[in-house]
Structure formats: C-alpha cells, structure tokens
Design a protein around this motif. Structure first.
Motif, short mmCIF file in Angstrom:
data_model
loop_
_atom_site.label_atom_id
_atom_site.label_comp_id
_atom_site.label_asym_id
_atom_site.label_seq_id
_atom_site.Cartn_x
_atom_site.Cartn_y
_atom_site.Cartn_z
N LEU A 77 0.85 -1.20 0.00
CA LEU A 77 0.00 0.00 0.00
C LEU A 77 0.88 1.24 0.00
CD1 LEU A 77 -2.80 -0.88 2.52
CD2 LEU A 77 -3.16 0.00 0.23
N ALA A 78 0.87 1.96 -1.12
CA ALA A 78 1.74 3.13 -1.22
C ALA A 78 0.97 4.40 -0.89
CB ALA A 78 2.30 3.22 -2.62
N PHE A 94 -4.45 9.22 4.26
CA PHE A 94 -4.22 7.83 3.90
C PHE A 94 -3.37 7.14 4.98
CE2 PHE A 94 -1.37 4.71 1.97
CZ PHE A 94 -2.30 3.81 1.51
N GLU A 124 -14.82 4.79 -1.68
CA GLU A 124 -15.34 4.65 -3.04
C GLU A 124 -14.69 3.47 -3.74
OE1 GLU A 124 -14.65 8.32 -5.08
OE2 GLU A 124 -15.74 9.48 -3.58
N SER A 125 -15.28 3.08 -4.85
CA SER A 125 -14.72 1.98 -5.63
C SER A 125 -13.31 2.35 -6.10
CB SER A 125 -15.63 1.74 -6.82
OG SER A 125 -15.08 0.74 -7.61
N GLY A 126 -12.38 1.38 -5.95
CA GLY A 126 -11.03 1.61 -6.44
C GLY A 126 -10.10 2.32 -5.48
N THR A 127 -10.55 2.54 -4.22
CA THR A 127 -9.68 3.25 -3.27
C THR A 127 -8.72 2.31 -2.56
OG1 THR A 127 -11.55 3.12 -1.76
CG2 THR A 127 -11.11 5.27 -2.75
N GLU A 168 -9.97 -3.71 -0.98
CA GLU A 168 -9.59 -5.13 -0.99
C GLU A 168 -8.10 -5.31 -0.65
OE1 GLU A 168 -11.13 -7.56 -4.07
OE2 GLU A 168 -9.92 -9.27 -3.45
N LEU A 169 -7.28 -4.40 -1.19
CA LEU A 169 -5.85 -4.47 -0.90
C LEU A 169 -5.61 -4.27 0.60
CD1 LEU A 169 -3.11 -4.81 -2.20
CD2 LEU A 169 -3.06 -2.38 -2.71
N GLU A 195 -18.62 -5.13 -0.78
CA GLU A 195 -19.93 -4.57 -1.17
C GLU A 195 -21.05 -5.09 -0.26
OE1 GLU A 195 -19.91 -2.13 -2.89
OE2 GLU A 195 -18.22 -2.27 -4.25
N ARG A 222 -6.51 13.13 -2.07
CA ARG A 222 -5.19 12.76 -1.55
C ARG A 222 -4.14 13.76 -2.02
NH1 ARG A 222 -4.43 6.26 -1.62
NH2 ARG A 222 -2.27 6.92 -1.37
N LEU A 259 2.23 8.35 -5.51
CA LEU A 259 1.48 7.12 -5.76
C LEU A 259 1.66 6.69 -7.22
CD1 LEU A 259 -0.44 4.99 -4.70
CD2 LEU A 259 -2.34 6.53 -5.15
N VAL A 291 -7.79 4.83 -7.41
CA VAL A 291 -6.45 4.29 -7.74
C VAL A 291 -6.53 3.35 -8.94
CG1 VAL A 291 -4.41 3.14 -6.81
CG2 VAL A 291 -5.88 4.46 -5.29
N ARG A 292 -7.65 2.65 -9.08
CA ARG A 292 -7.77 1.74 -10.21
C ARG A 292 -7.71 2.51 -11.53
NH1 ARG A 292 -12.11 -0.61 -9.01
NH2 ARG A 292 -11.34 -2.50 -8.04
N GLN A 333 -4.20 3.65 -12.19
CA GLN A 333 -3.41 2.53 -12.74
C GLN A 333 -3.61 2.44 -14.25
OE1 GLN A 333 -4.89 -0.78 -10.48
NE2 GLN A 333 -2.92 -1.15 -9.48
N ASN A 385 -16.46 -4.19 -9.49
CA ASN A 385 -17.63 -4.02 -8.61
C ASN A 385 -18.60 -2.99 -9.18
OD1 ASN A 385 -16.72 -5.85 -6.89
ND2 ASN A 385 -15.78 -4.40 -5.47
N1 LIG Z 1 -2.43 2.67 -1.80
C1 LIG Z 1 -2.29 1.85 -2.84
N2 LIG Z 1 -1.05 1.50 -3.24
C2 LIG Z 1 -0.90 0.69 -4.31
N3 LIG Z 1 -1.91 0.19 -5.02
C3 LIG Z 1 -3.14 0.49 -4.66
C4 LIG Z 1 -3.41 1.33 -3.54
N4 LIG Z 1 -4.72 1.46 -3.41
C5 LIG Z 1 -5.29 0.73 -4.38
N5 LIG Z 1 -4.34 0.15 -5.14
C6 LIG Z 1 -4.58 -0.69 -6.32
O1 LIG Z 1 -5.75 -0.18 -6.95
C7 LIG Z 1 -6.58 -1.23 -7.45
C8 LIG Z 1 -7.94 -1.13 -6.84
O2 LIG Z 1 -7.86 -1.46 -5.47
P1 LIG Z 1 -8.92 -2.39 -4.74
O3 LIG Z 1 -9.46 -3.44 -5.68
O4 LIG Z 1 -8.35 -2.84 -3.46
O5 LIG Z 1 -10.06 -1.28 -4.51
P2 LIG Z 1 -11.52 -1.47 -3.89
O6 LIG Z 1 -11.76 -0.25 -3.06
O7 LIG Z 1 -11.65 -2.79 -3.24
O8 LIG Z 1 -12.40 -1.38 -5.20
P3 LIG Z 1 -13.88 -1.99 -5.45
O9 LIG Z 1 -14.76 -1.39 -4.39
O10 LIG Z 1 -14.22 -1.51 -6.82
O11 LIG Z 1 -13.73 -3.46 -5.33
C9 LIG Z 1 -5.87 -2.51 -7.12
O12 LIG Z 1 -5.13 -2.94 -8.24
C10 LIG Z 1 -4.93 -2.14 -5.99
O13 LIG Z 1 -3.78 -2.95 -6.02
#
Ligand SMILES: Nc1ncnc2c1ncn2[C@@H]1O[C@H](COP(=O)(O)OP(=O)(O)OP(=O)(O)O)[C@@H](O)[C@H]1O
Length: 576
Positions: free
Chosen positions: A265-266, A272, A294-297, A300-301, A366, A440, A446, A480-481, A484, A556
């Motif tokens: 986690l960066a 954060f 939110e989605s992609g924050t 899950e990581l 979710e 952020r 990041l 973050v997604r 990426q 999601n």
């Molecule tokens: N702080 C972070 N440092 C590095 N990579 C990150 C970071 N935060 C998120 N990512 C990357 O961003 C992508 C989305 O993260 P993740 O699937 O955990 O989000 P989520 O909040 O669970 O999304 P969703 O709700 O849509 O499932 C993943 O590839 C994850 O590795």
C-alpha cells in the motif's frame, strides 16, 4: 432411568439399533485422526493443561478422562492404562466416534445431542457390549455459546460414583472459563443470583467497547444468551466486578514502531497514512473491520494486508463480492449447501465461503448491496458463530475473521431502511475510511509507485512536471484503479521515454460525468451506458473482469451497474 436416558433409548430403537449386536465402529485411518486433531487443535491445546492436572488423580483408579469433539470423535485421553486397555475393546479410544447414532445411548453421544451433562451407568448403555462401563460427560461450549465437544470420565460399572458427573461439569466449566480468559479483553463477574443453587461465578467476557462477546454457563443462565453483543453498561445487569483486564496490554503495545508495514500500500498523504495505521493496528487484534471508501480506493488491498500481516496469515483469505451473487444464491455461497438441496446444486454439496476461510479471513466486499433477507442470515451467523448449510439441519462452527467493505454510506442506508443497524454494529469493530484519490495529497508519489510496479525489472519512466499537474487536477472518479489504467496507457504511449502531458489521457470521463449530471441528457446517456455494458459483455464472452477493463471501470462498479440496468450474464449466470 433418567428421562434423558429413556429418550436416548427411544431414539436408538427408532433408528433400529440392535442392542445385542456390536456397534458399527468405523476404522479410522491415521490420516483422518490427524485431520480431526488438526480441526480441533485449539480445543485440544486449551484442554491439555487441565487434562494434565487430572491425570495423576486417575492413575491406578481404573478411570479415564476423554475429550471428544462436537461430532463425537475422541481426540484426547488420559488416565489409568489398565482400564484404558479394557476400554479399547469397545473402541473407547482416540480416533473412535461415539455418536449416539451408532454407539447407542452413551454419555458422550447423548450429551452431544442433549447439550447437557449426562451420566450413563452400566445397563443404561444401549449396547450390551458397553454395559461394563459407567460414564459421565458434560458438553463444552465456546464463549459465544457454540458446542465444541464434550469431556467424559469413564470407569467400570462397579465403580459408579455420583460425584463423577459433578467432576466432569467442573472440568467443562473450567475449560470454558479458560477460553473466556483467553478470548475476551475484560472479564467481569456478576453478583450470583442465588449462591446456594449456583455452582460457579457468573463470568462475562467483554471486548474493548464493553460489548458482551462471551459468557460462561452460569452467566448465561442468569442473563440469557440473547444479551450477547450488547454493551454491558446499557444493560440492567447489576453490579459487576472486573476480574481481568487485558485492554491496556493490547492498545499501548500497538505503538507505531511495533506495527508491521503494509508493503503493497503506497502513499504519504496524512489521511491515507491515518487509515493505514488503523489497518496496521487492526491486523494485531481480532475485531471485525469495516472498510469504507469509493470503488477503487484500495479496500480489498487493505483487507489483504490486514490478513497477511496478522496472526491468521497462514490461513486462507477468501474474498466474496456480495453484490455479484444473486440473492437466491447468497446463502448457499456463504454458508454452503447439502447435496441436492436445490435445482442446479452439485450432487455432493459444497462448503460455503465461511468454512472455506477456515481460521483465516473472509472479506465481504460490497456488504451494503446485500438484501435485507441475506443481511438477517449473515447477522445470525456472526452472532452465533455457526453456519447451517442450505438443506441441512446441522450447524457447523466457523472461525474466520470478518472484514467487510462498502462504498455506500451505511448510516444513510440504515435510515432509509435498506441496511440493518444491528448488522452494522456487528461489522464495525474497527472502522476505516479510505480517502478518495481526488482528496489525496500524494498523487505524484502514488503514480511513481504504480509505475514502478508496472516495470518490476526495469527502471520506471519519470513523470514530467506538466504531466504531474494533469494527474493532480483530475477528479479520479475511478480512484487508484483508474490511475493505474491511465499510467499503463501513458507508459505505453511514452514508449520507454519519460511520461509527458501528452501521454496522459484522461479522456472524456469528466465530460461524460458532467453530461450525465445534466438532467436533459440523462435518459439517452443511460441508454448509451447500458449499450456499452452489453457490448463489452458480449465482446468478452461474459467475462466480467475483462469487460470492466474494456469499460475502464472497476469490476464491482460493473456488477453494480449490471444490477441497476438488470443486465445478466449469458448462460453461466443462469447455470450458477
Ligand atoms: N495505496 C495503494 N497502493 C498501491 N496500489 C493500490 C493502492 N490502493 C489501491 N491500489 C490498487 O488499486 C486497485 C484497486 O484497489 P482495490 O481493488 O483494493 O479497490 P476497492 O476499493 O476494493 O475497489 P472496489 O470497491 O471496486 O472493489 C488494485 O489494483 C490495488 O492494487
């Protein structure tokens, strides 16, 4: 004969057990014994000291003490070797199963069914071959009240002594108190309702928020098991005295220097970092965690990091996307099902995600999208710590830690009647809010980290000042997604050179959002979005992950939109 024994005989007769025949003992392989011991390792580990203390008193007395799991498998024995030898003639030994269903009336099996102490003396055993025994057994309950197994003392029928039942009850109670002291943060005792009839002190285990997480049998009799999960101060429970308090040991020791890093986690943004520190602390304790963002924050990581750096790291991490499972299948998915319990089910049945997580972590993503019906079923499981597979009437204990996540505002969902308040309080042991990317302050760092991840063997390209300015000014609805995705595209366009502003393609997302928000255009844009989703699904043959990539949205989010537009997957979904 006691009523319990009479009822047990009736059950045996109804099952057509023949008292004069030998019991149908199954020969259990060494491997199976090892598996059973592994499944019960916590119960055995916690019981061993007590059995060790009992052993010297049993030697030369023709008594043995046995520990059996909740299925009636004997998993530990101590005592007099001469009598242990005789007991082996009827398989009263490690690895044997003493369920009433095939061993007839006996203390172990009958106590498991009745969930109360049982004394079975000589001829009261259903099978003739067991009538040389006198046995007393008492069930052992976890602090949350689930049946874990029984403790049993056996001897020859001539040595029948009424005190042996009292003794097993005391051993079972001592074990339960020991579990309570190992699992709760604070233990309080209530004044005894009636010290003449009550055998032992009522003990209550509390978590750091003073919520009741366990009770011994005495407390359960006094308060009833429905008080589990309630905060002690809000109850009319009378005066209580603290007799153990571990809270001070847990929290101060979690000083930043002792926290394990979350390497994947960066980020350096203070909001954060604060969330990350909470996650690192949560990894050290066993409370439920609720991740909001939110989605992609990175929810899950985050959950993966909490699991990987905590004591459950060697056990499975099972992620379940609650919004992607059709409502009628969610219970079978989470709790498992018996063979043939519904159309389309596998013939041999299947274990659910809770059991698959074993002693690891189940990540319920979710959670805010679950139907009220499924929420009720989940709440029951979290409260009782057992699952009952669909089509079965046998509940099985679960040991997994729960981490839940949602992009929804749960208090708002509760107010709107779409989410259960009691489930919310169950899930939010530790609540962690992940900041959206747009708020952020560390987007360039990041981005550099993500670029480094994209080029693990080579040197990551640098990002020009103008390109960084673009990244910082974007609103990042996909978080973050999305970042990426933009960086993959930029690195591709830069073709080995540094990333310039021209390489950053934030195309249209903002415009699309702006237009979407304009009321006049809404219907047609919705249609466009619907059509885009349909096409992506068709193009990827129903592969949701690939379709989400094509659409540049999170998996999601795609599931959510599919549910919103009632778009289902072809064939595979229906066959589920
Ligand atoms: N702080 C972070 N440092 C590095 N990579 C990150 C970071 N935060 C998120 N990512 C990357 O961003 C992508 C989305 O993260 P993740 O699937 O955990 O989000 P989520 O909040 O669970 O999304 P969703 O709700 O849509 O499932 C993943 O590839 C994850 O590795």
């Amino acid at each position: 004969m006691s009523t319990i024994v009479l009822q047990s005989w009736k059950r045996c007769q109804e099952s057509n057990l023949k008292a004069t025949e030998n019991a149908h003992d199954q020969i259990i392989s060494m491997n199976r014994i090892k598996e059973i011991i592994q499944e019960n390792h916590l119960l055995i580990r916690r019981s061993l000291p007590l059995f060790g203390r009992l052993e010297p008193f049993l030697l030369h007395t023709e008594h043995i003490a046995l520990l059996a799991d909740r299925h009636g498998n004997i998993i530990h024995t101590v005592g007099d070797p001469t009598f242990a030898n005789q007991a082996q003639k009827v398989q009263l030994q490690i690895g044997a199963n003493w369920k009433e269903g095939h061993k007839g009336t006996n203390a172990i099996g009958t106590a498991l069914i009745e969930k109360q102490p049982v004394h079975v003396q000589g001829e009261q055993h259903y099978f003739l071959e067991n009538q040389f025994l006198t046995c007393s057994a008492s069930p052992i309950f976890s602090t949350a009240g689930e049946l874990l197994g029984v403790v049993n003392i056996s001897t020859r029928k001539e040595y029948n002594h009424p005190l042996s039942l009292t003794l097993v009850c005391m051993v079972a109670e001592a074990l339960q108190n020991h579990f309570l002291s190992a699992e709760a943060d604070r233990i309080v005792t209530l004044p005894q309702a009636d010290s003449r009839t009550q055998r032992s002190l009522p003990l209550i285990g509390l978590d750091r928020d003073d919520r009741i997480v366990g009770m011994n049998e005495s407390a359960k009799r006094q308060l009833g098991s429905e008080v589990m999960g309630r905060v002690i101060e809000q109850m009319d429970a009378g005066m209580e005295n603290t007799i153990q308090d571990k809270r001070k040991r847990i929290w101060p020791s979690a000083s930043p220097a002792l926290l394990k890093p979350f390497p994947r986690l960066a980020g350096t943004c203070p909001r954060f970092l604060q969330a990350k520190m909470l996650g690192q602390k949560a990894a050290r304790v066993d409370f439920p965690v609720l991740l909001l963002g939110e989605s992609g924050t990175g929810k899950e990581l985050f959950a993966q990091m909490i699991h990987e750096t905590g004591p459950r790291a060697q056990e499975p991490f099972i992620a379940v996307n609650c919004s992607s499972i059709p409502e009628n299948l969610i219970e079978s998915e989470l709790f498992g099902y018996e063979g043939g319990s519904f159309t389309g089910a596998q013939r041999e049945g299947r274990i659910g995600k809770f059991e698959a997580a074993k002693r690891g972590t189940i990540f319920l993503d979710e959670i805010g999208d679950m139907s009220l019906r499924s929420q009720a079923a989940l709440l029951r499981v979290l409260q009782e710590k057992v699952v009952t597979p669909v089509g079965s009437n046998q509940s099985r204990p679960i040991y997994a830690r729960v981490i839940a996540a949602t992009h929804r505002n749960l208090p708002e969902e509760i107010r709107a009647g779409r989410f259960r308040a009691d489930l919310y309080y169950r899930l939010k042991g530790v609540m962690i809010q992940l900041p959206p990317l747009r708020s952020r302050t560390d987007i360039p760092e990041l981005a550099r980290h993500l670029l480094q991840q994209l080029s693990p063997e080579g040197v990551a390209p640098s990002i020009s000042r103008e390109a960084q300015a673009l990244l910082v000014s974007h609103s990042w609805p996909g978080n973050v997604r999305e970042l990426q995705g933009v960086l993959i595209q930029a690195a591709f366009l830069a073709d080995g050179e540094d990333i310039e502003a021209d390489h950053i393609q934030l195309e249209g997302l903002d415009e699309v959002r702006d237009v979407l928000e304009s009321e006049d255009a809404l219907p047609s844009l919705k249609e466009t979005e619907k059509e885009a989703i349909r096409r992506a699904i068709r193009a990827t043959g129903g592969n949701v992950s690939q379709a989400a990539k094509l659409l540049q949205i999170g998996r999601n989010t795609l599931y959510r939109k599919m549910a919103e537009y009632r778009i289902s997957l072809p064939a595979t979904w229906e066959e589920l």
